[in-house]
Write an enzyme that holds these catalytic residues in place. Structure first.
Site, mmCIF file in Angstrom:
data_model
loop_
_atom_site.group_PDB
_atom_site.id
_atom_site.type_symbol
_atom_site.label_atom_id
_atom_site.label_comp_id
_atom_site.label_asym_id
_atom_site.label_seq_id
_atom_site.Cartn_x
_atom_site.Cartn_y
_atom_site.Cartn_z
ATOM 1 N N GLU A 121 0.833 -1.194 0.000
ATOM 2 C CA GLU A 121 0.000 0.000 0.000
ATOM 3 C C GLU A 121 0.871 1.249 0.000
ATOM 4 O OE1 GLU A 121 -2.714 -0.386 3.275
ATOM 5 O OE2 GLU A 121 -3.856 -1.970 2.309
ATOM 6 N N HIS A 239 -9.177 9.967 4.087
ATOM 7 C CA HIS A 239 -8.893 8.886 3.142
ATOM 8 C C HIS A 239 -9.190 9.393 1.737
ATOM 9 C CE1 HIS A 239 -8.797 5.027 1.121
ATOM 10 N NE2 HIS A 239 -8.306 4.498 2.222
ATOM 11 N N ARG A 285 -1.168 9.065 1.937
ATOM 12 C CA ARG A 285 -2.559 9.494 1.834
ATOM 13 C C ARG A 285 -2.738 11.008 1.832
ATOM 14 N NH1 ARG A 285 -5.477 5.097 5.882
ATOM 15 N NH2 ARG A 285 -5.343 3.335 4.445
ATOM 16 N N HIS A 346 -11.203 10.194 7.904
ATOM 17 C CA HIS A 346 -10.980 8.762 8.062
ATOM 18 C C HIS A 346 -10.296 8.361 9.360
ATOM 19 C CE1 HIS A 346 -10.317 4.642 6.836
ATOM 20 N NE2 HIS A 346 -9.009 4.773 6.911
ATOM 21 N N ARG A 381 -0.628 9.079 9.187
ATOM 22 C CA ARG A 381 -0.581 7.625 9.408
ATOM 23 C C ARG A 381 -0.327 6.888 8.111
ATOM 24 N NH1 ARG A 381 -3.943 3.241 8.872
ATOM 25 N NH2 ARG A 381 -5.747 4.471 8.263
#
Length: 533
Positions: A121, A239, A285, A346, A381
């Protein structure tokens, strides 16, 4: 005054996601545990987590690489000790989940040996994400729920809302909590040797969120009122890809889809992420969310598109069955057409300050998971470090609680809840109106891109709302919506005050008045300390 029930226990755990249930199972062989769930036991952010959990299982990967990737994603604000601690305990935590029965995806290698399938990811330099198809959180939650229901030392209270923590007079020790039954509509008292907050994050403070309704910042607000410090509340992760469709609110499109080759496209079908970052769709992100926000505003578009239709249909169905089924239910076939997506609030990267044992500033009070600030996430994060943090720090808290348990007495004679001067509300419209106003100005003024003027406007409105809500709270009996609104306005104020203190743009906090990142890294967190009441 109606006589109130009491639920004495060794450990009260407020929250029933991966953090709370992992802690309960680690403690239950040696302690009487009470788990409080605001909704049904399965409901919570864990259930909806799709992508997976990061841990080093590949022989070509390393703990040092996991640490390095996390530090880069955290944009200079991670606590290196917390990152190292988490990465070192990641495999152990995943093996514990496997022992509980979590069915992570496996495959046979060329020698016929079963291995765990690892995906990649954004922000990760290696494939290190263990997953259960595209519904990892659901697999974890169902497994842990099954285990806690079977354990004789774990008592479960569903549809109970924690109101406030009970402390001694100088707020140096936590003694338990007041809880409210949604079904009986009565306040009860829980004396406990230890209390653990595992209530999740606060993304419900925003109008658009990928989180379930229960994510209303309760633990952060309760800890703040009790006297705990909070940190890094300005770093709210949006997100990048939530499904944009009127019939599918709050549905996340996992980052793992981009990890498996999906492209982000403008309405005309052209890709745009290579224009913003050399990592393109695999950028962290915060970068991706800002790029989408910029393109939507520049083009006046309602959404952008995530396209994986160039991959074989069988590959898509194997890796993303949940997303395929959900999209198909609203008329989208992701094997043939792109998915309309928008960013959504998110994850709360800040929270209640804790050490590596998950201890807060108050003795016998712990915080685990998204409610806590451990230092792992810094200013952003990294994907699939969140469920990992839940399990690693639940294990750390369990070790410390069991060490302290023999020398800790059960509190006695706690003050009863007094509602003799309040009445049932006949003005629920006030709560509804304030709720909508709060979430709307947070979205407009304290969202992906901020300015000082917007933040100051938001702070002014938050302070007025806080006064209104407190006045309402002091005159009427509690209700679910009132308790959540009371907590959300506290969290909103903490987010805004933290954002106003940071005079730079870094990670998830982007302020047009301070667009540059300071050279000295501002590597200490933004800490807010409660004023004496």
């Amino acid at each position: 005054m109606t006589e109130q029930k009491e639920y004495p226990c060794d450990v009260l755990i407020i929250g029933s996601g991966a953090a709370g249930l992992s802690l309960a199972l680690q403690l239950a062989d040696h302690a009487k545990v009470l788990v409080l769930s605001k909704g049904a036991l399965r409901e919570g952010s864990t259930l909806y987590a799709q992508g997976g959990i990061a841990a080093v299982f590949d022989e070509n990967d390393s703990i040092a690489s996991h640490v390095s990737d996390t530090l880069v994603a955290g944009a200079g604000l991670c606590d290196k000790n917390a990152v190292q601690f988490t990465a070192e305990h990641a495999k152990e935590a995943m093996q514990w989940l496997i022992q509980q029965g979590v069915p992570f995806d496996q495959y046979q290698d060329d020698d016929g040996k079963l291995k765990y399938h690892l995906t990649r990811e954004g922000g990760h330099s290696h494939r290190r994400i263990l997953h259960a198809a595209d519904a990892t959180g659901k697999a974890v939650q169902i497994t842990l729920v099954d285990q806690v229901r079977q354990h004789p030392n774990i008592r479960l209270l569903e549809h109970y809302h924690a109101i406030d923590l009970i402390t001694n007079d100088d707020k140096s020790r936590c003694l338990g909590a007041y809880i409210w039954s949604q079904q009986v509509r009565q306040v009860e008292v829980v004396p406990a040797r230890f209390v653990a907050l595992a209530t999740g994050g606060a993304s419900k403070v925003y109008l658009y969120t990928s989180n379930p309704d229960v994510a209303s910042g309760d633990g952060i607000a309760m800890a703040w009122r009790a006297g705990c410090r909070v940190a890094n509340m300005e770093f709210n992760q949006f997100h990048p890809t939530s499904l944009y469709h009127p019939d599918a609110p709050n549905f996340l499109i996992t980052e793992a889809m981009r990890g498996e080759g999906a492209y982000l496209k403008r309405p005309d079908g052209s890709r745009f992420m290579p224009d913003f970052d050399p990592r393109a769709e695999l950028a962290p992100r915060d970068v991706v969310a800002r790029a989408i926000d910029y393109e939507m505003k520049r083009l006046g578009a309602n959404c952008v598109y995530l396209d994986i239709s160039h991959q074989p249909a069988d590959f898509i169905l194997e890796h993303f069955p949940t997303i395929y089924a959900k999209c198909l239910s609203v008329g989208l076939d992701i094997t043939k057409e792109p998915i309309p997506v928008v960013p959504a609030a998110h994850y709360t990267c800040g929270g209640v300050m804790v050490n590596l044992n998950s201890q807060t500033d108050i003795a016998n009070l712990y915080a685990i998971g998204e409610v806590a600030y451990t230092g792992l996430h810094g200013a952003n994060r990294m994907a699939s470090n969140s469920l990992l943090e839940c399990v690693v720090f639940a294990q750390a808290a369990a070790r410390h609680i069991l060490q302290e348990l023999p020398a800790t007495a059960l509190p006695e004679n706690l003050p009863q809840w007094d509602e003799s001067r309040v009445s049932d509300s006949d003005e629920e419209v006030v709560i509804t109106h304030n709720w909508h106003e709060l979430r709307l100005f947070m979205w407009d003024y304290v969202g992906i891109v901020r300015t000082d003027k917007r933040l100051e406007r938001a702070l002014h409105r938050a302070e007025l709302l806080k006064q209104e809500i407190q006045e309402y709270y002091s005159h009427f009996k509690v209700s679910n919506n009132l308790l959540e609104l009371r907590n959300l306005v506290v969290v909103a104020e903490l987010i805004i005050r933290s954002a106003l203190q940071r005079k730079e743009s870094r990670g998830l906090h982007y302020n047009l008045d301070y667009p540059h990142t300071l050279d000295d890294a501002k590597s200490s967190p933004t800490i807010l300390t409660p004023r004496p009441s």
